[in-house]
Design an enzyme around this catalytic site. Structure first.
Site, short mmCIF file in Angstrom:
data_model
loop_
_atom_site.label_atom_id
_atom_site.label_comp_id
_atom_site.label_asym_id
_atom_site.label_seq_id
_atom_site.Cartn_x
_atom_site.Cartn_y
_atom_site.Cartn_z
N SER A 42 -44.11 -115.40 -2.84
CA SER A 42 -42.91 -115.33 -2.02
C SER A 42 -42.15 -116.78 -1.91
O SER A 42 -42.12 -117.57 -2.91
CB SER A 42 -42.73 -114.63 -0.73
N ASP A 163 -41.59 -108.62 -3.60
CA ASP A 163 -42.23 -109.52 -3.18
C ASP A 163 -43.85 -109.56 -3.28
O ASP A 163 -44.50 -108.40 -2.78
CB ASP A 163 -42.09 -109.35 -1.54
#
Length: 286
Positions: A42, A163
């Site tokens: 991320s 993600d």
């Protein structure tokens, strides 16, 4: 200093909290500390990219925006698409126009760089790398940073991803499985932090990902796998097997946009790394 071949650098995500990691890495780059392997998740993926391209200050400048017209947080364009972060701004306009990314240095680097993404079809973590294709590299970074519900899925090679933190928030075990015996982990949460079981957000997840049951299961159980990883991490840290850098003051929020708060948190990362630098050298040289 080039770190020995069996050493890894593991970077947690956390949205705006990634500015702490930016401070840590800027200090390491100032000291010319180069790891042979970096894995980011991320926001940690963005940090990993700028570390391997050897661009001190770039992550900080991308996250602490002077001109609101160039902000990536809750822009009009993003909100129209029901997104919290403007991913086009982050992974197109920033690297190609506003804050040029040094693709050439990244591609020529000897450092192996993997970015963690979550496969929406299988719910599993995948660890992607790219050393030739500019667009694909940015798409991997975008996928790794795309928060469920507030960001759209990103297709890479025809497969939808989101993600990386959903399936593997702190890819320490992955680094170990690759054979790295000296592992430096940069976290963006304070000591003792644990995730809570999903509550009010559960119906939203079910509505958004009902056609992706494996991903939904991974998303729902994320808190369990994250907390289990932290328990192992803290145990190995106490035993001296790994080296951990984490915030020592209260953290900023995931979507914090206040420049003063972000700059203070960035500086905290820089200062913490500076304070623990000799300990890091001792750990790596053992």
């Amino acid at each position: 200093m080039t770190v020995k071949h069996q050493s890894s650098l593991v970077l947690e995500g956390g949205g705006s909290r990634g500015v702490f990691t930016a401070g840590v890495l800027d200090y390491l780059m100032e000291k010319e500390v180069k790891f042979p392997y970096v894995v980011g998740v991320s926001a940690g993926s963005c940090n990993a990219l700028d570390y391997v391209s050897w661009q001190p200050g770039r992550t900080r400048d991308c996250m602490i925006i002077e001109d609101k017209a160039n902000s990536y947080i809750a822009t009009k364009e993003a909100l129209k698409k029901h997104e919290l972060f403007d991913m086009d701004m982050l992974f197109d306009k920033y690297p190609n126009e506003l804050f040029p990314f040094d693709f050439d240095t990244f591609f020529q680097s000897d450092t192996e760089c993997e970015l963690v993404v979550t496969n929406c079809q299988t719910g599993d973590a995948e660890y992607m790398t790219e050393k030739h294709d500019r667009r694909r590299l940015m798409d991997i970074g975008r996928a790794s940073s795309s928060i469920p519900v507030v960001s759209p899925m990103v297709e890479i090679d025809g497969v939808p991803y989101l993600d990386g933190g959903i399936a593997d928030s702190i890819p320490l075990i992955h680094a170990m499985e690759k054979g790295y015996r000296k592992n430096v982990v940069i976290l963006t949460r304070n000591m003792g932090y644990r995730k809570k079981k999903p509550g009010k957000s559960t119906p939203l997840y079910v509505a958004a990902f009902r056609h992706y049951p494996e991903f939904l299961n991974t998303l729902y159980n994320r808190y369990r796998s994250y907390n289990r990883t932290l328990e192992l991490l803290e145990k190995w840290e106490r035993e001296g097997h790994i080296f951990v850098i984490r915030p020592e003051i209260p953290t900023v929020g995931r979507a914090e946009a206040n420049k003063e708060k972000l700059m203070a948190f960035y500086q905290h990362g820089y200062d913490v790394m500076k304070d623990h630098y000799e300990e890091l050298q001792a750990y790596l040289s053992r």
